[in-house]
Scaffold this active site. Structure first.
Site, PDB file in Angstrom:
ATOM      1  N   SER A   1      19.379  32.525 -46.670  1.00 28.67           N
ATOM      2  CA  SER A   1      20.285  31.790 -47.553  1.00 28.67           C
ATOM      3  C   SER A   1      21.094  32.763 -48.412  1.00 28.67           C
ATOM      4  O   SER A   1      21.835  33.579 -47.879  1.00 28.67           O
ATOM      5  CB  SER A   1      19.477  30.793 -48.400  1.00 28.67           C
TER       6      SER A   1
ATOM      7  N   ASP B   1      20.971  21.574 -41.125  1.00 25.36           N
ATOM      8  CA  ASP B   1      21.003  22.183 -42.463  1.00 25.36           C
ATOM      9  C   ASP B   1      22.191  21.610 -43.239  1.00 25.36           C
ATOM     10  O   ASP B   1      23.341  21.834 -42.880  1.00 25.36           O
ATOM     11  CB  ASP B   1      21.139  23.696 -42.327  1.00 25.36           C
TER      12      ASP B   1
ATOM     13  N   HIS C   1      17.125  23.436 -43.729  1.00 23.89           N
ATOM     14  CA  HIS C   1      17.563  24.731 -44.270  1.00 23.89           C
ATOM     15  C   HIS C   1      16.538  25.852 -44.115  1.00 23.89           C
ATOM     16  O   HIS C   1      16.888  26.972 -43.746  1.00 23.89           O
ATOM     17  CB  HIS C   1      17.930  24.565 -45.744  1.00 23.89           C
TER      18      HIS C   1
END
Length: 249
Positions: A88, A195, A225
């Site tokens: 991320s 996601d 995610h």
């Protein structure tokens, strides 16, 4: 740090926004079992590190911090190849690290990375006041236990995004897009097809702009995610460890 009595390679973990490196214990355990010694810091303002909570004024300084950890890892494991894994926001940081210090790395793994056009940043910066709305924990994984643990974790930030962090994030994404190509550095990109926090279509544009000629992508149907915490996490981690072993064997 997660040591290995007889390491064959080094892996550096780079966590995401608002979380901490302790959430990667299971990832480190798999990597150690496969022959790696693993390092990973809490970024400034995150987890057990100092600094105002989740405030990052300059992502280049976070890359500098990560480089210090990498230098320690290399000094303690002289001659061993190193692979960097970023999730991320950690994917943003890891990508910038690879652009600046690619000669340190045998490979790069990007999990649900924030790259390219991250619309959420632009949308929040357009607001006069960023709302104090907690993350929807159902977006993390199909496993409800993952969201419940995240919500109960006192080291996770559960407040609003901070404007200085968003502005700095915006800047580093532009710098990444303008940087020279990664070339032949091996890159593995893993992403959940479902996601909604970091949409696949946004990251794909950023990935394509990196100029990585040895890119492998794995998109997992139905996954959200946090692919390392998904219901098919064993599959994802097997893919990652195989890549790490292949490029840093």
């Amino acid at each position: 740090m997660w040591p290995n009595a007889r390491p064959e390679r080094v892996v550096l973990l780079c966590h995401g926004y608002g979380e901490h490196i302790g959430r990667y214990e299971h990832v480190a355990a798999v990597l150690v079992a496969d022959g790696a010694t693993v390092y990973g810091p809490d970024h400034v303002g995150h987890g057990r590190s100092a600094g105002e909570r989740v405030v990052i004024a300059d992502y280049e300084a976070v890359v500098d911090d990560l480089h210090l950890v990498a230098a320690r890892a290399q000094a303690e494991n002289a001659g061993l190849p190193m692979v960097l894994i970023g999730h991320s926001m950690g994917g943003t940081i890891a990508t910038r690290y690879a652009q600046r210090h690619g000669s340190d790395l045998a490979g790069l793994v990007l999990s649900g990375p924030v790259l390219g056009q991250f619309a959420a940043i632009e949308q929040m910066l357009a607001l006069a006041e960023i709302p104090d709305v907690p993350i929807d924990i159902s977006t993390l994984s199909r496993d409800p236990a993952v969201g419940a643990a995240y919500a109960a974790d006192e080291l996770v930030w559960h407040g609003p995004f901070r404007r200085p962090t968003l502005l700095a994030w915006q800047r580093v994404l532009r710098d990444i897009a303008a940087a020279p190509p990664l070339g032949d550095l091996p890159v593995l990109w893993v992403h959940g097809a479902d996601d909604t926090l970091v949409p696949l279509v946004d990251s794909r544009g950023g990935i394509e702009g990196l100029g990585a000629t040895r890119l492998v992508e794995r998109i997992y149907p139905g996954a959200r995610h946090e692919v390392f915490n998904e219901t098919n996490a064993d599959e994802v981690l097997a893919e990652v460890t195989a890549f790490v072993k292949r490029v840093a064997g």
